[in-house]
Write a protein that holds these residues in place. Structure first.
Motif, PDB file in Angstrom:
ATOM      1  N   ALA A   1       0.835  -1.215   0.000  1.00 20.60           N
ATOM      2  CA  ALA A   1       0.000   0.000   0.000  1.00 20.60           C
ATOM      3  C   ALA A   1       0.863   1.254   0.000  1.00 20.60           C
ATOM      4  CB  ALA A   1      -0.921  -0.023   1.204  1.00 20.60           C
ATOM      5  N   ASP A   2       2.063   1.182   0.636  1.00 24.55           N
ATOM      6  CA  ASP A   2       2.925   2.371   0.705  1.00 24.55           C
ATOM      7  C   ASP A   2       3.867   2.477  -0.498  1.00 24.55           C
ATOM      8  OD1 ASP A   2       4.619   0.304   1.244  1.00 24.55           O
ATOM      9  OD2 ASP A   2       5.229   0.994   3.236  1.00 24.55           O
ATOM     10  N   GLY A   3       3.690   1.630  -1.524  1.00 21.24           N
ATOM     11  CA  GLY A   3       4.475   1.744  -2.741  1.00 21.24           C
ATOM     12  C   GLY A   3       5.779   0.965  -2.730  1.00 21.24           C
ATOM     13  N   THR A   4       6.070   0.238  -1.640  1.00 20.28           N
ATOM     14  CA  THR A   4       7.290  -0.568  -1.604  1.00 20.28           C
ATOM     15  C   THR A   4       7.005  -1.942  -2.200  1.00 20.28           C
ATOM     16  OG1 THR A   4       6.753  -1.256   0.628  1.00 20.28           O
ATOM     17  CG2 THR A   4       8.220   0.618   0.404  1.00 20.28           C
ATOM     18  N   ALA A   5       8.086  -2.682  -2.488  1.00 21.11           N
ATOM     19  CA  ALA A   5       7.935  -3.994  -3.109  1.00 21.11           C
ATOM     20  C   ALA A   5       7.329  -4.988  -2.121  1.00 21.11           C
ATOM     21  CB  ALA A   5       9.292  -4.494  -3.591  1.00 21.11           C
ATOM     22  N   SER A   6       6.414  -5.816  -2.623  1.00 22.74           N
ATOM     23  CA  SER A   6       5.750  -6.796  -1.775  1.00 22.74           C
ATOM     24  C   SER A   6       6.312  -8.186  -2.047  1.00 22.74           C
ATOM     25  CB  SER A   6       4.259  -6.778  -2.069  1.00 22.74           C
ATOM     26  OG  SER A   6       3.588  -7.660  -1.221  1.00 22.74           O
ATOM     27  N   SER A   7       6.268  -9.053  -1.044  1.00 22.17           N
ATOM     28  CA  SER A   7       6.698 -10.438  -1.252  1.00 22.17           C
ATOM     29  C   SER A   7       5.523 -11.223  -1.833  1.00 22.17           C
ATOM     30  CB  SER A   7       7.130 -11.056   0.068  1.00 22.17           C
ATOM     31  OG  SER A   7       6.002 -11.293   0.865  1.00 22.17           O
TER      32      SER A   7
ATOM     33  N   ASN B   1       9.642  -6.401  14.673  1.00 20.16           N
ATOM     34  CA  ASN B   1      10.454  -5.435  15.428  1.00 20.16           C
ATOM     35  C   ASN B   1      11.916  -5.851  15.481  1.00 20.16           C
ATOM     36  OD1 ASN B   1       8.274  -3.845  15.906  1.00 20.16           O
ATOM     37  ND2 ASN B   1       7.768  -4.811  17.870  1.00 20.16           N
ATOM     38  N   LEU B   2      12.148  -7.156  15.696  1.00 19.22           N
ATOM     39  CA  LEU B   2      13.538  -7.640  15.749  1.00 19.22           C
ATOM     40  C   LEU B   2      14.232  -7.399  14.420  1.00 19.22           C
ATOM     41  CD1 LEU B   2      13.141 -11.043  17.636  1.00 19.22           C
ATOM     42  CD2 LEU B   2      14.356  -9.023  18.432  1.00 19.22           C
ATOM     43  N   ARG B   3      13.553  -7.709  13.318  1.00 21.89           N
ATOM     44  CA  ARG B   3      14.180  -7.539  12.007  1.00 21.89           C
ATOM     45  C   ARG B   3      14.422  -6.067  11.708  1.00 21.89           C
ATOM     46  NH1 ARG B   3      11.604 -11.233   7.387  1.00 21.89           N
ATOM     47  NH2 ARG B   3       9.624 -10.573   8.279  1.00 21.89           N
ATOM     48  N   ASN B   4      13.465  -5.211  12.073  1.00 27.73           N
ATOM     49  CA  ASN B   4      13.668  -3.777  11.838  1.00 27.73           C
ATOM     50  C   ASN B   4      14.858  -3.257  12.629  1.00 27.73           C
ATOM     51  OD1 ASN B   4      11.692  -3.286   9.950  1.00 27.73           O
ATOM     52  ND2 ASN B   4      10.118  -2.912  11.482  1.00 27.73           N
ATOM     53  N   ASN B   5      15.093  -3.831  13.820  1.00 31.01           N
ATOM     54  CA  ASN B   5      16.198  -3.364  14.659  1.00 31.01           C
ATOM     55  C   ASN B   5      17.543  -3.928  14.237  1.00 31.01           C
ATOM     56  OD1 ASN B   5      14.692  -1.718  16.299  1.00 31.01           O
ATOM     57  ND2 ASN B   5      14.195  -3.357  17.746  1.00 31.01           N
ATOM     58  N   TYR B   6      17.549  -5.214  13.824  1.00 25.15           N
ATOM     59  CA  TYR B   6      18.845  -5.888  13.649  1.00 25.15           C
ATOM     60  C   TYR B   6      19.134  -6.291  12.213  1.00 25.15           C
ATOM     61  CZ  TYR B   6      18.524  -6.056  18.687  1.00 25.15           C
ATOM     62  OH  TYR B   6      18.392  -5.708  19.989  1.00 25.15           O
ATOM     63  N   ASP B   7      18.180  -6.113  11.264  1.00 28.64           N
ATOM     64  CA  ASP B   7      18.406  -6.513   9.875  1.00 28.64           C
ATOM     65  C   ASP B   7      18.275  -5.278   8.992  1.00 28.64           C
ATOM     66  OD1 ASP B   7      18.378  -7.503   7.335  1.00 28.64           O
ATOM     67  OD2 ASP B   7      16.921  -9.102   7.715  1.00 28.64           O
ATOM     68  N   PRO B   8      19.420  -4.603   8.720  1.00 33.83           N
ATOM     69  CA  PRO B   8      19.359  -3.347   7.957  1.00 33.83           C
ATOM     70  C   PRO B   8      18.754  -3.528   6.570  1.00 33.83           C
ATOM     71  CG  PRO B   8      21.556  -3.745   8.835  1.00 33.83           C
ATOM     72  CD  PRO B   8      20.779  -4.975   9.090  1.00 33.83           C
ATOM     73  N   HIS B   9      19.014  -4.692   5.934  1.00 39.35           N
ATOM     74  CA  HIS B   9      18.485  -4.938   4.596  1.00 39.35           C
ATOM     75  C   HIS B   9      16.959  -4.951   4.626  1.00 39.35           C
ATOM     76  CE1 HIS B   9      18.151  -6.485   0.554  1.00 39.35           C
ATOM     77  NE2 HIS B   9      17.363  -7.446   0.994  1.00 39.35           N
ATOM     78  N   PHE B  10      16.403  -5.664   5.618  1.00 38.42           N
ATOM     79  CA  PHE B  10      14.935  -5.748   5.754  1.00 38.42           C
ATOM     80  C   PHE B  10      14.340  -4.359   5.940  1.00 38.42           C
ATOM     81  CE2 PHE B  10      11.165  -6.185   8.507  1.00 38.42           C
ATOM     82  CZ  PHE B  10      10.411  -7.046   7.745  1.00 38.42           C
ATOM     83  N   LYS B  11      14.970  -3.579   6.802  1.00 40.50           N
ATOM     84  CA  LYS B  11      14.481  -2.216   7.078  1.00 40.50           C
ATOM     85  C   LYS B  11      14.549  -1.356   5.814  1.00 40.50           C
ATOM     86  CE  LYS B  11      13.338   1.102   9.941  1.00 40.50           C
ATOM     87  NZ  LYS B  11      13.608   1.692  11.222  1.00 40.50           N
ATOM     88  N   GLU B  12      15.669  -1.491   5.079  1.00 43.00           N
ATOM     89  CA  GLU B  12      15.867  -0.678   3.884  1.00 43.00           C
ATOM     90  C   GLU B  12      14.838  -1.013   2.806  1.00 43.00           C
ATOM     91  OE1 GLU B  12      19.761  -1.251   2.240  1.00 43.00           O
ATOM     92  OE2 GLU B  12      19.317   0.053   0.551  1.00 43.00           O
TER      93      GLU B  12
END
Lengths: 227, 156
Positions: free
Chosen positions: A151-157, B108-119
């Motif tokens: 919904a926010d325009g990012t890629a979805s899995s 929350n864990l991935r957002n904190n510790y996985d920069p790729h996931f957050k990016e």
């Protein structure tokens, strides 16, 4: 002594000689089957919820499910088609209750009429689902393929399409088997099987299954199209 | 005999009245759900969206209750039978709470510790499905379209 009196009123159903649940064996077993099926669907929907909660973005259902049969390409009609599907299933559930009630009244004509309406409703729902699946497939959605962005325009899995097709597919399979069961019940009614038995309990069991299919759709519809 | 007939006729009318009542309740609940759904399309406030979603879930549970209690006749069964069916289903309360909390914690864990996931969740990508309608055939279509254009040019 007071213990004994309470025990005897409690034991009324458990003295033997009759069903402690006051229903026929097949109906109790249908209830327990439906309970196990509820856990299967529940596991599917909860895993969907868990994956959705563990992901930052998710596609907007109002952008994905916005098409309508015979409408021009690119029409924006969110929720319209699925609300028709929902009402088809509710109406077919009502005709099923009427068939069960007619069976209790030993009214063969009423059973036949309402079973035919229920079967038509089931087939109409399956046709709607077939159209929707076909349409989504043409848009490039399938197991392992997700053309829709978050919904926010990012890629979805592909989790979104995988869960959608698995869960609505499993529900559609239940609708299909419900239609088959209802057709068998209709044929048995027309062959006077239940008149010979003196009761229409089989219609009640088929009815339980059919209502369960409607019940599951209430959850599937809410989880995929509304939330 | 006539007494028995009038009794069953009365019962018949009661049952039909109950079916009508439940049909109306289910239809109204569904319509309210859909109205909330339509209303939610244009709402951007996360808090309000969450409140509407909560209301939809409550309406969903009400619909489930009416289907099971009246259409599946469970309300009119013996209490023991009701209990053997409803009590095991109470496990769902724990299932839902535990698994959704687990999913949330994993995010929350991935957002904190996985920069790729957050990016990944900040990079906007172009929409795929509006271009040509069929994404996995879009390239084919595009190619077909360009050859047509070439042909047009040749004709000119």
């Amino acid at each position: 002594m007071s213990n004994v009196t309470t025990a005897s009123s409690e034991a009324k159903w458990w003295n033997g000689g009759k069903s402690p649940f006051d229903v026929e064996y097949g109906k109790v077993m249908m209830w327990y089957f439906l309970m196990s099926d509820a856990f299967t669907f529940g596991a599917f929907l909860i895993s969907y919820g868990t994956v959705r909660f563990s992901t930052n973005g998710w596609p907007d259902p109002n952008k994905v499910f916005k098409s309508f049969p015979f409408a021009p390409e690119g029409v924006n009609a969110p929720l319209v088609f699925v609300s028709i599907m929902t009402f088809i299933l509710i109406v077919s559930s009502v005709t099923m209750v009427l068939a069960v009630h007619a069976g209790k009244m030993m009214d063969k004509k009423g059973v036949v009429r309402n079973m035919i309406w229920t079967i038509i409703g089931g087939i109409a729902f399956l046709s709607c689902q077939a159209w929707e699946w076909n349409h989504l497939h043409h848009e490039g959605a399938w197991w392992g393929l997700n053309p829709f962005n978050n919904a926010d325009g990012t890629a979805s899995s592909t989790n979104f399409t995988n869960f959608f097709f698995t869960i609505t597919g499993f529900h559609g399979f239940h609708v299909f088997s419900g239609v088959v069961i209802n057709i068998i019940m209709l044929i048995m009614t027309l062959m006077d099987k239940f008149e010979q038995r003196g009761h229409y309990l089989m219609i009640e069991k088929a009815g339980l299954y059919w209502h369960f299919v409607d019940l599951v759709w209430v959850f599937v519809f809410t989880c995929f199209y509304l939330l | 005999m006539s007494n028995h007939d009038s009794h069953s006729a009365e019962h018949h009318h009661d049952v039909i009245a109950e079916i009508k009542k439940v049909t109306i309740i289910l239809s109204v609940l569904t319509i309210v759900e859909l109205v909330l759904g339509f209303w939610m399309i244009d709402i951007t406030s996360e808090g309000l969206r969450l409140a509407i979603k909560g209301a939809i879930v409550i309406l969903m549970m009400a619909k489930a209750f009416y289907i099971v209690a009246y259409f599946m006749h469970l309300k009119h069964e013996i209490k023991n039978l009701i209990m053997t069916i409803v009590v095991p289903l109470a496990l769902f309360i724990w299932f839902i709470a535990a698994f959704l909390a687990d999913g949330n914690s994993f995010r929350n864990l991935r957002n904190n510790y996985d920069p790729h996931f957050k990016e990944q969740s900040t990079i906007k990508v172009p929409e795929k499905h509006h271009a040509g309608g069929e994404s996995h055939k879009a390239t084919e279509k595009h190619e077909a379209g360009s050859t047509e254009k070439h042909e047009e040019k040749a004709a000119h």
